[in-house]
Motif scaffolding. Structure first.
Motif, PDB file in Angstrom:
ATOM      1  N   ALA A   1       0.862  -1.194   0.000  1.00 57.30           N
ATOM      2  CA  ALA A   1       0.000   0.000   0.000  1.00 57.30           C
ATOM      3  C   ALA A   1       0.894   1.238   0.000  1.00 57.30           C
ATOM      4  N   ILE A   2       0.781   2.024  -1.069  1.00 61.27           N
ATOM      5  CA  ILE A   2       1.612   3.234  -1.183  1.00 61.27           C
ATOM      6  C   ILE A   2       0.707   4.441  -0.965  1.00 61.27           C
ATOM      7  N   ARG A   3       1.094   5.293  -0.010  1.00 60.47           N
ATOM      8  CA  ARG A   3       0.267   6.463   0.321  1.00 60.47           C
ATOM      9  C   ARG A   3       0.849   7.679  -0.385  1.00 60.47           C
ATOM     10  N   TYR A   4       0.174   8.134  -1.429  1.00 64.27           N
ATOM     11  CA  TYR A   4       0.603   9.328  -2.167  1.00 64.27           C
ATOM     12  C   TYR A   4      -0.140  10.553  -1.633  1.00 64.27           C
ATOM     13  N   ILE A   5       0.576  11.663  -1.552  1.00 63.57           N
ATOM     14  CA  ILE A   5      -0.040  12.937  -1.170  1.00 63.57           C
ATOM     15  C   ILE A   5       0.466  14.031  -2.109  1.00 63.57           C
ATOM     16  N   THR A   6      -0.198  15.184  -2.064  1.00 66.76           N
ATOM     17  CA  THR A   6       0.339  16.347  -2.777  1.00 66.76           C
ATOM     18  C   THR A   6       1.049  17.226  -1.730  1.00 66.76           C
ATOM     19  N   PRO A   7       1.918  18.133  -2.175  1.00 61.59           N
ATOM     20  CA  PRO A   7       2.653  18.966  -1.207  1.00 61.59           C
ATOM     21  C   PRO A   7       1.745  19.803  -0.311  1.00 61.59           C
ATOM     22  N   SER A   8       0.514  20.081  -0.746  1.00 61.73           N
ATOM     23  CA  SER A   8      -0.366  20.946   0.067  1.00 61.73           C
ATOM     24  C   SER A   8      -0.854  20.249   1.339  1.00 61.73           C
ATOM     25  N   VAL A   9      -0.776  18.930   1.392  1.00 66.99           N
ATOM     26  CA  VAL A   9      -1.191  18.209   2.605  1.00 66.99           C
ATOM     27  C   VAL A   9      -0.182  18.544   3.709  1.00 66.99           C
ATOM     28  N   ARG A  10      -0.679  18.635   4.955  1.00 69.29           N
ATOM     29  CA  ARG A  10       0.216  18.988   6.068  1.00 69.29           C
ATOM     30  C   ARG A  10      -0.001  18.050   7.238  1.00 69.29           C
ATOM     31  N   GLN A  11       1.055  17.799   7.984  1.00 71.83           N
ATOM     32  CA  GLN A  11       0.913  17.072   9.251  1.00 71.83           C
ATOM     33  C   GLN A  11       0.335  18.057  10.267  1.00 71.83           C
ATOM     34  N   GLN A  12      -0.793  17.676  10.896  1.00 74.98           N
ATOM     35  CA  GLN A  12      -1.479  18.613  11.789  1.00 74.98           C
ATOM     36  C   GLN A  12      -1.423  18.191  13.258  1.00 74.98           C
ATOM     37  N   VAL A  13      -0.886  17.028  13.542  1.00 70.17           N
ATOM     38  CA  VAL A  13      -0.861  16.540  14.925  1.00 70.17           C
ATOM     39  C   VAL A  13       0.570  16.372  15.428  1.00 70.17           C
ATOM     40  N   ALA A  14       1.363  15.609  14.714  1.00 73.35           N
ATOM     41  CA  ALA A  14       2.773  15.438  15.121  1.00 73.35           C
ATOM     42  C   ALA A  14       3.529  16.741  14.856  1.00 73.35           C
ATOM     43  N   LYS A  15       4.680  16.871  15.525  1.00 75.76           N
ATOM     44  CA  LYS A  15       5.437  18.127  15.404  1.00 75.76           C
ATOM     45  C   LYS A  15       5.920  18.359  13.977  1.00 75.76           C
TER      46      LYS A  15
ATOM     47  N   GLU B   1       7.427  22.764  -3.089  1.00 79.38           N
ATOM     48  CA  GLU B   1       7.904  24.056  -2.585  1.00 79.38           C
ATOM     49  C   GLU B   1       7.078  24.499  -1.386  1.00 79.38           C
ATOM     50  N   SER B   2       6.358  23.547  -0.771  1.00 78.44           N
ATOM     51  CA  SER B   2       5.387  23.896   0.277  1.00 78.44           C
ATOM     52  C   SER B   2       6.034  24.190   1.625  1.00 78.44           C
ATOM     53  N   GLY B   3       7.172  23.570   1.881  1.00 82.18           N
ATOM     54  CA  GLY B   3       7.775  23.681   3.210  1.00 82.18           C
ATOM     55  C   GLY B   3       7.040  22.822   4.243  1.00 82.18           C
ATOM     56  N   ASN B   4       6.057  22.035   3.806  1.00 85.09           N
ATOM     57  CA  ASN B   4       5.287  21.210   4.744  1.00 85.09           C
ATOM     58  C   ASN B   4       5.989  19.910   5.111  1.00 85.09           C
ATOM     59  N   TRP B   5       6.971  19.507   4.317  1.00 85.61           N
ATOM     60  CA  TRP B   5       7.543  18.163   4.456  1.00 85.61           C
ATOM     61  C   TRP B   5       9.049  18.181   4.547  1.00 85.61           C
ATOM     62  N   ILE B   6       9.582  17.353   5.417  1.00 83.43           N
ATOM     63  CA  ILE B   6      11.029  17.165   5.456  1.00 83.43           C
ATOM     64  C   ILE B   6      11.339  16.127   4.372  1.00 83.43           C
ATOM     65  N   ALA B   7      12.185  16.547   3.437  1.00 77.81           N
ATOM     66  CA  ALA B   7      12.465  15.670   2.282  1.00 77.81           C
ATOM     67  C   ALA B   7      13.376  14.526   2.701  1.00 77.81           C
ATOM     68  N   ILE B   8      13.121  13.350   2.163  1.00 79.08           N
ATOM     69  CA  ILE B   8      14.004  12.226   2.457  1.00 79.08           C
ATOM     70  C   ILE B   8      14.488  11.594   1.165  1.00 79.08           C
ATOM     71  N   ALA B   9      15.708  11.066   1.224  1.00 77.15           N
ATOM     72  CA  ALA B   9      16.330  10.501   0.023  1.00 77.15           C
ATOM     73  C   ALA B   9      16.055   9.002  -0.032  1.00 77.15           C
TER      74      ALA B   9
END
Ligand SMILES: O=C(O)CCC(=O)C(=O)O
Length: 284
Positions: free
Chosen positions: A213-227, A239-247
């Motif tokens: 199961a692969i969970r795809y999101i768009t950059p506009s989605v944000r984490q609202q509970v965890a830090k 370019e949202s700044g909502n996500w910490i990018a991982i390699a």
């Protein structure tokens, strides 16, 4: 090139799911099934203090290169782009494996309930079958149109055979008669919306049922509970700044990737555990 047609896109928006869709060739299925078993053997050999399962159960794309490769499969991304648009991130990639003759089930639930991502429409699960997935082997069942409801109350069961982290189940009546069986051949994929009410039964066959199961999101989605939260860009730009990018990983179970996996797991647990009646295991 492999974009969905307008009818498929409309069907997705109306029903909250699309299935079955052709994805992997027979050769690709054999290749990935082989890679899956090799990764399992490697995890067993390495033991990981008996916690190897955690690398399959969530965020596998961070530690297992072939999983990362499937999440970036051009055909899959073309199809996902038809629904979510040109900028795509992977939030998680999770194996749901029911061994042969297994009582494992998934109770009726809506995915977005405990992820801390809100009630968004910009999240979609692509569930890729690496084995035969049918009623006998415990395929998913979807209630068409149920994604149009908001997130319903859920209760924790922590049921022994429940594959969900809290054994969560929806606390309202589900119209099971209306549910559709999501049967897939190896290499096919189904898409479902994050508010889709769905479940799956036990595997009564003599072969394992293997799905990713692969969970795809768009950059506009944000984490609202965890830090904070992490995601991997697989197409376009973030370019949202909502996500910490991982390699992506280059080898199975590299120490630096396992360290990152731990950090992501523990941070995401903050959202997953909110309001739980029991302490959630940090191993799932
Ligand atoms: O694999 C299953 O049976 C259930 C998977 C599921 O609930 C999901 O991918 O959201």
């Amino acid at each position: 090139m492999y974009c969905l047609n307008q009818k498929q896109v409309d069907d997705y928006h109306r029903d909250g799911y699309l299935s079955p869709l052709g994805l992997l060739s027979g050769q690709e299925v054999l290749h990935y099934a082989e890679q899956y078993h090799a990764a399992r053997d490697e995890a067993d050999d390495k033991n990981f203090d008996h916690h190897g399962e955690r690398y399959f159960r969530t965020n596998s794309h961070l530690v297992i290169p072939f999983v990362n490769e499937i999440t970036r499969h051009p055909k899959l991304l073309d199809m996902v782009e038809s629904i979510l648009g040109p900028n795509l991130l992977v939030w998680s990639a999770e194996f749901f494996v029911k061994p042969a003759r297994s009582e494992k089930i998934v109770s009726w639930h809506q995915d977005l309930t405990y992820w801390g991502l809100g009630e968004v429409d910009d999240e979609l699960t692509a569930w890729v079958a690496l084995s035969d997935v049918n009623l006998a082997s415990g395929c998913m069942r979807f209630v068409p149109g149920s994604h149009k409801q908001s997130i319903q109350p859920h209760r924790d069961t922590f049921g022994e055979n429940n594959m969900l982290s809290r054994g969560q189940e929806i606390a309202v009546d589900v119209d099971e008669d209306a549910a559709r069986l999501i049967e897939l051949e190896p290499g096919q994929v189904s898409f479902h919306h994050g508010r889709m009410i769905h479940a799956s039964g036990p595997n009564t066959t003599s072969s394992p049922r293997i799905g990713l199961a692969i969970r795809y999101i768009t950059p506009s989605v944000r984490q609202q509970v965890a830090k904070r939260d992490y995601a991997m860009i697989v197409r376009g730009l973030d370019e949202s700044g909502n996500w910490i990018a991982i390699a992506p990983p280059s080898e199975n179970f590299q120490p630096s990737c396992m360290k990152l996996h731990k950090r992501v797991r523990l941070e995401q647990l903050e959202a997953l555990a909110q309001g739980a009646e029991e302490t959630l295991s940090t191993e799932r």
